[in-house]
Design a protein around this motif. Structure first.
Motif, PDB file in Angstrom:
ATOM      1  N   GLU A   9       0.840  -1.188   0.000  1.00  0.00           N
ATOM      2  CA  GLU A   9       0.000   0.000   0.000  1.00  0.00           C
ATOM      3  C   GLU A   9       0.882   1.247   0.000  1.00  0.00           C
ATOM      4  OE1 GLU A   9      -2.351  -0.147   3.483  1.00  0.00           O
ATOM      5  OE2 GLU A   9      -0.652  -0.186   4.856  1.00  0.00           O
ATOM      6  N   SER A  10       0.274   2.390  -0.231  1.00  0.00           N
ATOM      7  CA  SER A  10       1.031   3.640  -0.331  1.00  0.00           C
ATOM      8  C   SER A  10       1.761   3.959   0.967  1.00  0.00           C
ATOM      9  CB  SER A  10       0.088   4.799  -0.663  1.00  0.00           C
ATOM     10  OG  SER A  10       0.760   6.035  -0.550  1.00  0.00           O
ATOM     11  N   ASN A  11       3.069   4.237   0.861  1.00  0.00           N
ATOM     12  CA  ASN A  11       3.849   4.658   2.028  1.00  0.00           C
ATOM     13  C   ASN A  11       3.480   6.064   2.469  1.00  0.00           C
ATOM     14  OD1 ASN A  11       6.034   2.528   2.635  1.00  0.00           O
ATOM     15  ND2 ASN A  11       6.175   2.738   0.422  1.00  0.00           N
ATOM     16  N   TYR A  12       2.890   6.839   1.573  1.00  0.00           N
ATOM     17  CA  TYR A  12       2.499   8.199   1.890  1.00  0.00           C
ATOM     18  C   TYR A  12       1.201   8.258   2.708  1.00  0.00           C
ATOM     19  CZ  TYR A  12       5.653   9.377  -2.025  1.00  0.00           C
ATOM     20  OH  TYR A  12       6.731   9.500  -2.882  1.00  0.00           O
ATOM     21  N   GLY A  13       0.352   7.271   2.513  1.00  0.00           N
ATOM     22  CA  GLY A  13      -0.991   7.335   3.064  1.00  0.00           C
ATOM     23  C   GLY A  13      -1.944   7.969   2.077  1.00  0.00           C
ATOM     24  N   TYR A  14      -1.437   8.299   0.898  1.00  0.00           N
ATOM     25  CA  TYR A  14      -2.224   8.900  -0.178  1.00  0.00           C
ATOM     26  C   TYR A  14      -1.400   8.746  -1.460  1.00  0.00           C
ATOM     27  CZ  TYR A  14       1.099  12.692   0.654  1.00  0.00           C
ATOM     28  OH  TYR A  14       2.243  13.411   0.831  1.00  0.00           O
ATOM     29  N   THR A  15      -1.971   9.144  -2.569  1.00  0.00           N
ATOM     30  CA  THR A  15      -1.220   9.178  -3.826  1.00  0.00           C
ATOM     31  C   THR A  15      -0.870  10.633  -4.126  1.00  0.00           C
ATOM     32  OG1 THR A  15      -2.370   7.250  -4.718  1.00  0.00           O
ATOM     33  CG2 THR A  15      -1.267   8.706  -6.296  1.00  0.00           C
ATOM     34  N   PRO A  16       0.429  10.961  -4.233  1.00  0.00           N
ATOM     35  CA  PRO A  16       0.805  12.350  -4.502  1.00  0.00           C
ATOM     36  C   PRO A  16       0.136  12.897  -5.759  1.00  0.00           C
ATOM     37  CG  PRO A  16       2.727  11.046  -3.909  1.00  0.00           C
ATOM     38  CD  PRO A  16       1.597  10.081  -4.084  1.00  0.00           C
ATOM     39  N   SER A  68       6.195   8.832  -7.933  1.00  0.00           N
ATOM     40  CA  SER A  68       5.269   8.078  -7.073  1.00  0.00           C
ATOM     41  C   SER A  68       3.823   8.255  -7.509  1.00  0.00           C
ATOM     42  CB  SER A  68       5.411   8.540  -5.614  1.00  0.00           C
ATOM     43  OG  SER A  68       6.623   8.099  -5.046  1.00  0.00           O
ATOM     44  N   SER A  69       3.498   9.429  -8.036  1.00  0.00           N
ATOM     45  CA  SER A  69       2.110   9.662  -8.485  1.00  0.00           C
ATOM     46  C   SER A  69       1.739   8.738  -9.638  1.00  0.00           C
ATOM     47  CB  SER A  69       1.925  11.117  -8.904  1.00  0.00           C
ATOM     48  OG  SER A  69       2.560  11.389 -10.146  1.00  0.00           O
ATOM     49  N   GLN A  70       2.740   8.269 -10.363  1.00  0.00           N
ATOM     50  CA  GLN A  70       2.490   7.347 -11.472  1.00  0.00           C
ATOM     51  C   GLN A  70       2.415   5.901 -11.006  1.00  0.00           C
ATOM     52  OE1 GLN A  70       1.926   9.083 -14.492  1.00  0.00           O
ATOM     53  NE2 GLN A  70       2.096  10.662 -12.892  1.00  0.00           N
ATOM     54  N   ASN A  71       3.091   5.592  -9.913  1.00  0.00           N
ATOM     55  CA  ASN A  71       3.041   4.245  -9.323  1.00  0.00           C
ATOM     56  C   ASN A  71       3.357   4.387  -7.841  1.00  0.00           C
ATOM     57  OD1 ASN A  71       3.241   1.587  -8.508  1.00  0.00           O
ATOM     58  ND2 ASN A  71       4.410   0.924 -10.298  1.00  0.00           N
ATOM     59  N   VAL A  72       2.323   4.545  -7.048  1.00  0.00           N
ATOM     60  CA  VAL A  72       2.498   4.873  -5.639  1.00  0.00           C
ATOM     61  C   VAL A  72       3.071   3.712  -4.828  1.00  0.00           C
ATOM     62  CG1 VAL A  72       0.224   4.131  -4.781  1.00  0.00           C
ATOM     63  CG2 VAL A  72       1.376   6.133  -3.755  1.00  0.00           C
ATOM     64  N   LEU A  73       3.072   2.511  -5.371  1.00  0.00           N
ATOM     65  CA  LEU A  73       3.589   1.359  -4.642  1.00  0.00           C
ATOM     66  C   LEU A  73       5.090   1.180  -4.798  1.00  0.00           C
ATOM     67  CD1 LEU A  73       0.774  -1.286  -5.306  1.00  0.00           C
ATOM     68  CD2 LEU A  73       0.997   0.334  -3.413  1.00  0.00           C
ATOM     69  N   ILE A 301       1.989  13.610   8.070  1.00  0.00           N
ATOM     70  CA  ILE A 301       2.687  12.956   6.971  1.00  0.00           C
ATOM     71  C   ILE A 301       1.732  12.235   6.025  1.00  0.00           C
ATOM     72  CG2 ILE A 301       3.128  10.660   7.963  1.00  0.00           C
ATOM     73  CD1 ILE A 301       6.049  10.987   6.992  1.00  0.00           C
ATOM     74  N   THR A 302       0.532  11.919   6.483  1.00  0.00           N
ATOM     75  CA  THR A 302      -0.425  11.196   5.645  1.00  0.00           C
ATOM     76  C   THR A 302      -1.468  12.110   5.002  1.00  0.00           C
ATOM     77  OG1 THR A 302      -1.765  10.703   7.622  1.00  0.00           O
ATOM     78  CG2 THR A 302      -0.168   9.032   6.920  1.00  0.00           C
ATOM     79  N   HIS A 303      -1.269  13.429   5.111  1.00  0.00           N
ATOM     80  CA  HIS A 303      -2.165  14.382   4.461  1.00  0.00           C
ATOM     81  C   HIS A 303      -1.330  15.315   3.579  1.00  0.00           C
ATOM     82  CE1 HIS A 303      -4.825  12.874   7.611  1.00  0.00           C
ATOM     83  NE2 HIS A 303      -5.847  13.374   6.917  1.00  0.00           N
ATOM     84  N   GLN A 304      -1.523  15.201   2.295  1.00  0.00           N
ATOM     85  CA  GLN A 304      -0.678  15.850   1.304  1.00  0.00           C
ATOM     86  C   GLN A 304      -0.662  17.375   1.416  1.00  0.00           C
ATOM     87  OE1 GLN A 304       0.016  15.481  -3.495  1.00  0.00           O
ATOM     88  NE2 GLN A 304      -2.023  15.117  -2.716  1.00  0.00           N
ATOM     89  N   ILE A 305      -1.739  17.982   1.821  1.00  0.00           N
ATOM     90  CA  ILE A 305      -1.843  19.425   1.831  1.00  0.00           C
ATOM     91  C   ILE A 305      -0.763  20.072   2.690  1.00  0.00           C
ATOM     92  CG2 ILE A 305      -3.484  19.430   3.756  1.00  0.00           C
ATOM     93  CD1 ILE A 305      -3.382  21.853   0.718  1.00  0.00           C
ATOM     94  N   TYR A 306      -0.371  19.418   3.776  1.00  0.00           N
ATOM     95  CA  TYR A 306       0.648  19.976   4.660  1.00  0.00           C
ATOM     96  C   TYR A 306       2.021  19.956   4.003  1.00  0.00           C
ATOM     97  CZ  TYR A 306      -3.065  19.572   8.093  1.00  0.00           C
ATOM     98  OH  TYR A 306      -4.252  19.695   8.752  1.00  0.00           O
ATOM     99  N   GLN A 307       2.317  18.902   3.281  1.00  0.00           N
ATOM    100  CA  GLN A 307       3.576  18.832   2.545  1.00  0.00           C
ATOM    101  C   GLN A 307       3.672  19.968   1.527  1.00  0.00           C
ATOM    102  OE1 GLN A 307       6.354  16.848   2.563  1.00  0.00           O
ATOM    103  NE2 GLN A 307       7.184  17.890   0.767  1.00  0.00           N
ATOM    104  N   ASN A 308       2.588  20.219   0.830  1.00  0.00           N
ATOM    105  CA  ASN A 308       2.593  21.245  -0.204  1.00  0.00           C
ATOM    106  C   ASN A 308       2.655  22.659   0.374  1.00  0.00           C
ATOM    107  OD1 ASN A 308       2.322  19.162  -2.074  1.00  0.00           O
ATOM    108  ND2 ASN A 308       0.086  19.328  -2.132  1.00  0.00           N
ATOM    109  N   VAL A 309       1.838  22.912   1.400  1.00  0.00           N
ATOM    110  CA  VAL A 309       1.691  24.268   1.929  1.00  0.00           C
ATOM    111  C   VAL A 309       2.781  24.634   2.931  1.00  0.00           C
ATOM    112  CG1 VAL A 309       0.170  25.776   3.280  1.00  0.00           C
ATOM    113  CG2 VAL A 309      -0.787  24.279   1.517  1.00  0.00           C
ATOM    114  N   LEU A 310       3.237  23.685   3.733  1.00  0.00           N
ATOM    115  CA  LEU A 310       4.197  23.981   4.793  1.00  0.00           C
ATOM    116  C   LEU A 310       5.626  23.585   4.459  1.00  0.00           C
ATOM    117  CD1 LEU A 310       2.083  23.020   7.934  1.00  0.00           C
ATOM    118  CD2 LEU A 310       2.521  25.301   6.988  1.00  0.00           C
ATOM    119  N   ASP A 311       5.838  22.955   3.310  1.00  0.00           N
ATOM    120  CA  ASP A 311       7.192  22.619   2.876  1.00  0.00           C
ATOM    121  C   ASP A 311       7.462  23.194   1.491  1.00  0.00           C
ATOM    122  OD1 ASP A 311       9.484  21.193   1.697  1.00  0.00           O
ATOM    123  OD2 ASP A 311       9.434  19.984   3.501  1.00  0.00           O
TER     124      ASP A 311
END
Length: 341
Positions: A9-16, A68-73, A301-311
């Motif tokens: 399963e996705s290590n991100y907790g989502y698909t980028p 990863s967005s092309q193959n999240v696994l 780490i499992t919610h993409q919005i924080y990576q985008n907005v805060l990093d």
């Protein structure tokens, strides 16, 4: 099925998001390329191992997330983006340290609690330590994740590196604000005034000694010998930093004697850019510290919005601000390649 190259399963907790990744790839690429051109045109080589290298590291990290967005696994791009995006801000903070150290050279060493060359030694050394800790932690985390082993110890090393960077940046920001306020208000440190006066006196004695041997002035032309044999020091060279410092008893309120008002104003714009970039790095450091403390399955780490907005966004601001407030536009042109402004 999981293997050495894939996970269940996705290590991100989502698909980028491919769109977000492409936006950041383009933005960091454009900023880095523009820095390459600006540094080449203005002959400031310090930009290449700091801002340009940092922008390249960001591009690699966001490219891995696009992968990863092309193959999240796939495991490789996940590990790649961890290592690169964690360490990229180290290069941006190194540039901020270099700018403040050089600003002290130009605006007045008497207003800084630290000597100008100490900013390079202390803070860049701290940056290297932070980089090593984060690289070691990222490497161990990658190896552990690849084998399915626990990653907590490796995560702790990464957190230590980020917190160390955060503390270093906090101290740097405090020193920078202190310097700017003192320079603006004309309130030098007494111990720095005494140190510079001693240097001025030493230079004056050397000039007088040279004059007594038949020279009309010092070899570097910083002293003038009168007909009665007396010598007046108008400016002296600080051997530690290679810059002129005010004459004994004549500390200028806002800058050293040789600086013009227009030059001074442009340096304040450079310091404004350093302040904005430092604030962005500090905000990002707080986010990353909390994220890693929560663990690999934590909320941040499992919610993409924080990576985008805060990093992503703060790091783009940290590098792009120097495309706008660029020394090539604000400060005198250099005749040859060199590290300082």
């Amino acid at each position: 099925m999981a293997d050495s190259q894939h996970t269940d399963e996705s290590n991100y907790g989502y698909t980028p998001s491919a769109a977000w990744c492409l936006v950041f790839i383009v933005l960091f690429s454009l900023s880095g390329l523009l820095h390459c051109f600006q540094a080449w045109r203005s002959k400031y080589w310090i930009v290449y191992p700091t801002l340009v290298l940092g922008a390249l590291t960001e591009v690699l990290g966001w490219s891995a997330r696009y992968w990863s967005s092309q193959n999240v696994l796939l495991l490789t791009p996940f590990l790649m983006q961890i290592s690169t995006l964690i360490i990229a801000p180290v290069f941006f903070s190194a540039y901020c340290y270099a700018v403040l150290g050089t600003a002290i050279h130009k605006l007045g060493a008497q207003y800084s609690i630290l000597r100008a060359n100490w900013y390079f030694i202390i803070f860049i050394t701290a940056d290297i330590i932070s980089l090593v800790l984060q690289a070691i932690g990222g490497g161990k985390a990658s190896a552990s994740a690849a084998t399915g082993a626990p990653t907590q110890s490796a995560t702790n090393i990464m957190v230590a590196g980020i917190i160390f960077q955060l503390v270093t940046m906090g101290v740097f920001i405090a020193c920078g604000i202190d310097f700017c306020l003192r320079a603006q208000l004309g309130r030098p440190y007494a111990f720095q005034v005494r140190r510079l006066e001693r240097l001025a006196a030493q230079q004056s004695q050397q000039s007088q000694h040279a004059a007594s041997k038949g020279s009309s002035g010092s070899p570097n032309g910083l002293a003038t010998t009168h007909s009665d044999g007396s010598s007046t020091v108008t400016a002296v060279a600080d051997p530690e930093i290679g810059e002129k410092v005010p004459r004994s008893g004549g500390m200028a309120p806002g800058a050293t004697e040789y600086a013009h008002r227009e030059h001074l104003g442009r340096w304040w714009l450079m310091m404004l850019a350093v302040g904005i970039a430092s604030a962005m790095i500090f905000i990002r450091g707080i986010y990353r510290s909390i994220e890693l403390v929560q663990g690999w399955t934590g909320y941040l780490i499992t919610h993409q919005i924080y990576q985008n907005v805060l990093d992503g966004i703060p790091m783009f601001i940290a590098v792009a601000i120097f495309n706008v407030f660029n020394p090539g536009y604000l400060l005198p042109k250099k005749a040859k390649w060199g590290p300082y402004y």
